[in-house]
Scaffold this motif. Structure first.
Motif, PDB file in Angstrom:
ATOM      1  N   ARG A  95     -33.576 -41.826 -35.784  1.00 61.85           N
ATOM      2  CA  ARG A  95     -34.756 -41.671 -34.922  1.00 61.85           C
ATOM      3  C   ARG A  95     -35.859 -42.669 -35.264  1.00 61.85           C
ATOM      4  O   ARG A  95     -36.924 -42.627 -34.673  1.00 61.85           O
ATOM      5  CB  ARG A  95     -35.300 -40.249 -35.051  1.00 61.85           C
ATOM      6  CG  ARG A  95     -34.321 -39.169 -34.645  1.00 61.85           C
ATOM      7  CD  ARG A  95     -34.950 -37.802 -34.713  1.00 61.85           C
ATOM      8  NE  ARG A  95     -33.984 -36.743 -34.457  1.00 61.85           N
ATOM      9  CZ  ARG A  95     -34.293 -35.496 -34.148  1.00 61.85           C
ATOM     10  NH1 ARG A  95     -35.571 -35.146 -34.081  1.00 61.85           N
ATOM     11  NH2 ARG A  95     -33.364 -34.599 -33.928  1.00 61.85           N
ATOM     12  N   GLU A  96     -35.569 -43.511 -36.253  1.00 58.31           N
ATOM     13  CA  GLU A  96     -36.535 -44.510 -36.712  1.00 58.31           C
ATOM     14  C   GLU A  96     -37.852 -43.860 -37.135  1.00 58.31           C
ATOM     15  O   GLU A  96     -38.947 -44.347 -36.847  1.00 58.31           O
ATOM     16  CB  GLU A  96     -36.789 -45.560 -35.610  1.00 58.31           C
ATOM     17  CG  GLU A  96     -35.535 -46.333 -35.233  1.00 58.31           C
ATOM     18  CD  GLU A  96     -35.812 -47.380 -34.167  1.00 58.31           C
ATOM     19  OE1 GLU A  96     -36.919 -47.359 -33.597  1.00 58.31           O
ATOM     20  OE2 GLU A  96     -34.926 -48.223 -33.915  1.00 58.31           O
ATOM     21  N   GLN A  97     -37.733 -42.731 -37.808  1.00 61.25           N
ATOM     22  CA  GLN A  97     -38.913 -42.024 -38.294  1.00 61.25           C
ATOM     23  C   GLN A  97     -39.243 -42.445 -39.723  1.00 61.25           C
ATOM     24  O   GLN A  97     -38.368 -42.808 -40.494  1.00 61.25           O
ATOM     25  CB  GLN A  97     -38.684 -40.506 -38.227  1.00 61.25           C
ATOM     26  CG  GLN A  97     -38.554 -39.967 -36.807  1.00 61.25           C
ATOM     27  CD  GLN A  97     -38.248 -38.484 -36.779  1.00 61.25           C
ATOM     28  OE1 GLN A  97     -37.736 -37.929 -37.750  1.00 61.25           O
ATOM     29  NE2 GLN A  97     -38.545 -37.835 -35.664  1.00 61.25           N
TER      30      GLN A  97
ATOM     31  N   GLY B 116     -40.539 -36.857 -32.767  1.00 62.47           N
ATOM     32  CA  GLY B 116     -39.907 -37.729 -31.784  1.00 62.47           C
ATOM     33  C   GLY B 116     -39.502 -39.082 -32.351  1.00 62.47           C
ATOM     34  O   GLY B 116     -39.607 -39.337 -33.556  1.00 62.47           O
ATOM     35  N   GLU B 117     -39.021 -39.964 -31.451  1.00 60.14           N
ATOM     36  CA  GLU B 117     -38.573 -41.297 -31.869  1.00 60.14           C
ATOM     37  C   GLU B 117     -39.737 -42.083 -32.454  1.00 60.14           C
ATOM     38  O   GLU B 117     -40.814 -42.139 -31.880  1.00 60.14           O
ATOM     39  CB  GLU B 117     -37.991 -42.054 -30.671  1.00 60.14           C
ATOM     40  CG  GLU B 117     -36.773 -41.410 -30.048  1.00 60.14           C
ATOM     41  CD  GLU B 117     -35.547 -41.509 -30.940  1.00 60.14           C
ATOM     42  OE1 GLU B 117     -35.504 -42.439 -31.769  1.00 60.14           O
ATOM     43  OE2 GLU B 117     -34.642 -40.660 -30.822  1.00 60.14           O
ATOM     44  N   GLY B 118     -39.474 -42.706 -33.619  1.00 53.37           N
ATOM     45  CA  GLY B 118     -40.497 -43.526 -34.244  1.00 53.37           C
ATOM     46  C   GLY B 118     -41.655 -42.739 -34.826  1.00 53.37           C
ATOM     47  O   GLY B 118     -42.710 -43.314 -35.140  1.00 53.37           O
TER      48      GLY B 118
END
Length: 339
Positions: free
Chosen positions: A213-215, A250-252
Motif C-alpha cells: 500500500r506504500e504506507q 489508505g494508499e500512501g
C-alpha cells in the motif's frame, strides 16, 4: 433487653404490670377489711385478665406472622410489588426489613440475569451472522473452483478462499479470546513490557501489506519506555488498533506511533492520516460488533472491542478521537497504580 425494642412486647409488659399492680393493691385493701373472699376473687379476675391480654397480643402477633409468611411465599413465586413497611414492631420489623432487602436483591439479580440472557441472545445472533457471511462466500468460491478449468482463474479463487478462511479463523479466535476474558479465565502475566520490542512485534506481520500500500510508519519511542503487563495480550490489543489505522490510512498513508512514560502511566499513541472517525461513531467505537460509517473491507466490529477489554484487564485505558489535522488518534495508557 433487646426484646424491649418490640413495641407490642413493651405494651404487653406495661399493661400486665398495671393490671397486676391494681389487683394487688385492691386485694391488699380488701384483705385489711376482712374481705378475703372478695380479695381472692379479685386476684382470680386479675389473672384471667392478664391471660386474656396475653392471648390477644399473641393472636395478633401470629396473624401478622401468617401475613408475613404469605407475603414471603408470594415473593418466592415472583411477585415484586410487596410492601413490608406495614410491619413496624420490634423483631418483626427487623425480619420484615431483612426480607425487603432480600426482595430487592433478588429483583436486581433477576433483572441482571434477564439482561444477560438478552445480551447473550443478541451476541449469538451477531456471531452467527458474522460467521454466516464469510462461510457463504467460501461455499460459493469453492463451488466455482470445482467448475473452473482455467488455471489463472483457479489461482485467483484459491487466493480468495484462503482470505475467507483466514477471516473466519481470526473471527473464531477473537470470539474465543473475548469469551475467555468475559468468563474471567484469561491469564494475564504481570511482567515488564518494553514498548520498543512490543511495537516491533506488532508491526512485523504488517510489513508486507503496508509495503504493498506504500504506507509509511513513523516511530517516536524513547529507549527503555516500558509498562507492567502481558506481552502477548498487549501485542494482540495494539495489533488490532494498528490494523484499523492501516486500513483507514489508505494508499500512501502514514502511521505514527509514539510513546512516553511518566510517574503515573506509560502512554502509547497510534495515529493515521486517513479520513478520521465519523462523529456519530465516536461514542460506539469500542462496542462489540459495531461497524462504523467509515468502516473498511471485512471489518466485523470486534477488533477494537477486544483491544479495549485487554487493555482494561491490564490496568489501562484507551481513547479514540479525531486529529485536528485529519485522521484518527488512539491513546492507550497503562497506569502504574490503581486507576
Amino acid at each position: 433487653m433487646r426484646y424491649l425494642r418490640d413495641k407490642e412486647f413493651r405494651m404487653s409488659v406495661l399493661i400486665s404490670a398495671c393490671v397486676a399492680a391494681i389487683t394487688a393493691t385492691a386485694g391488699f385493701f380488701l384483705i385489711r377489711q376482712q374481705a378475703a373472699m372478695a380479695g381472692f376473687l379479685l386476684a382470680v379476675l386479675g389473672c384471667v385478665l392478664v391471660i386474656a391480654l396475653w392471648l390477644a397480643f399473641t393472636l395478633c402477633r401470629y396473624r401478622r406472622l401468617e401475613k408475613l409468611a404469605a407475603d414471603t411465599d408470594r415473593m418466592l413465586h415472583g411477585e415484586r410489588d410487596l410492601n413490608f413497611t406495614q410491619y413496624r414492631e420490634g423483631e418483626l420489623e427487623i425480619l420484615a426489613n431483612e426480607l425487603s432487602k432480600l426482595l430487592n436483591r433478588l429483583s436486581e439479580q433477576a433483572d441482571h440475569l434477564q439482561a444477560e440472557k438478552v445480551y447473550l441472545s443478541d451476541s449469538l445472533a451477531d456471531i452467527s451472522h458474522q460467521l454466516r457471511t464469510p462461510l457463504t462466500s467460501l461455499n460459493l468460491v469453492l463451488a466455482r473452483l470445482g467448475q473452473e478449468t482455467d488455471l489463472q482463474e483457479r489461482r485467483k479463487l484459491l487466493y480468495e478462499a484462503g482470505q475467507l478462511q483466514g477471516r473466519i479463523s481470526w473471527l473464531v479466535e477473537a470470539l474465543l479470546k473475548i469469551s475467555r476474558i468475559d468468563a474471567g479465565t484469561a491469564v494475564f502475566v504481570q511482567e515488564q513490557v518494553e514498548v520498543q520490542k512490543l511495537m516491533d512485534s506488532v508491526l512485523e506481520p504488517f510489513a508486507i501489506p503496508m509495503e504493498l500500500r506504500e504506507q509509511q510508519v513513523k516511530l517516536d519511542i524513547p529507549a527503555e519506555t516500558a509498562f507492567t503487563g502481558d506481552f502477548s495480550w498487549s501485542c494482540e490489543a495494539v495489533s488490532n488498533i494498528v490494523k484499523n489505522c492501516m486500513e483507514h490510512a489508505g494508499e500512501g498513508g502514514v502511521l505514527t506511533l509514539r510513546a512516553q512514560e511518566n510517574s503515573l502511566y506509560t502512554e502509547l499513541v497510534i495515529e493515521d492520516n486517513g479520513p478520521g472517525i465519523a462523529p456519530e461513531d465516536l461514542p460506539h467505537l469500542f462496542e462489540r460488533f459495531y461497524k462504523g460509517k467509515c468502516s473498511f473491507g471485512s471489518g466485523i466490529g470486534i477488533g477494537l472491542a477486544l483491544s479495549r477489554m485487554i487493555i482494561k484487564q491490564q490496568n489501562g485505558s484507551i481513547r479514540g478521537e479525531n486529529r485536528a489535522e485529519g485522521g484518527a488518534r488512539f491513546t492507550i495508557r497503562f497506569y502504574k497504580g490503581i486507576v
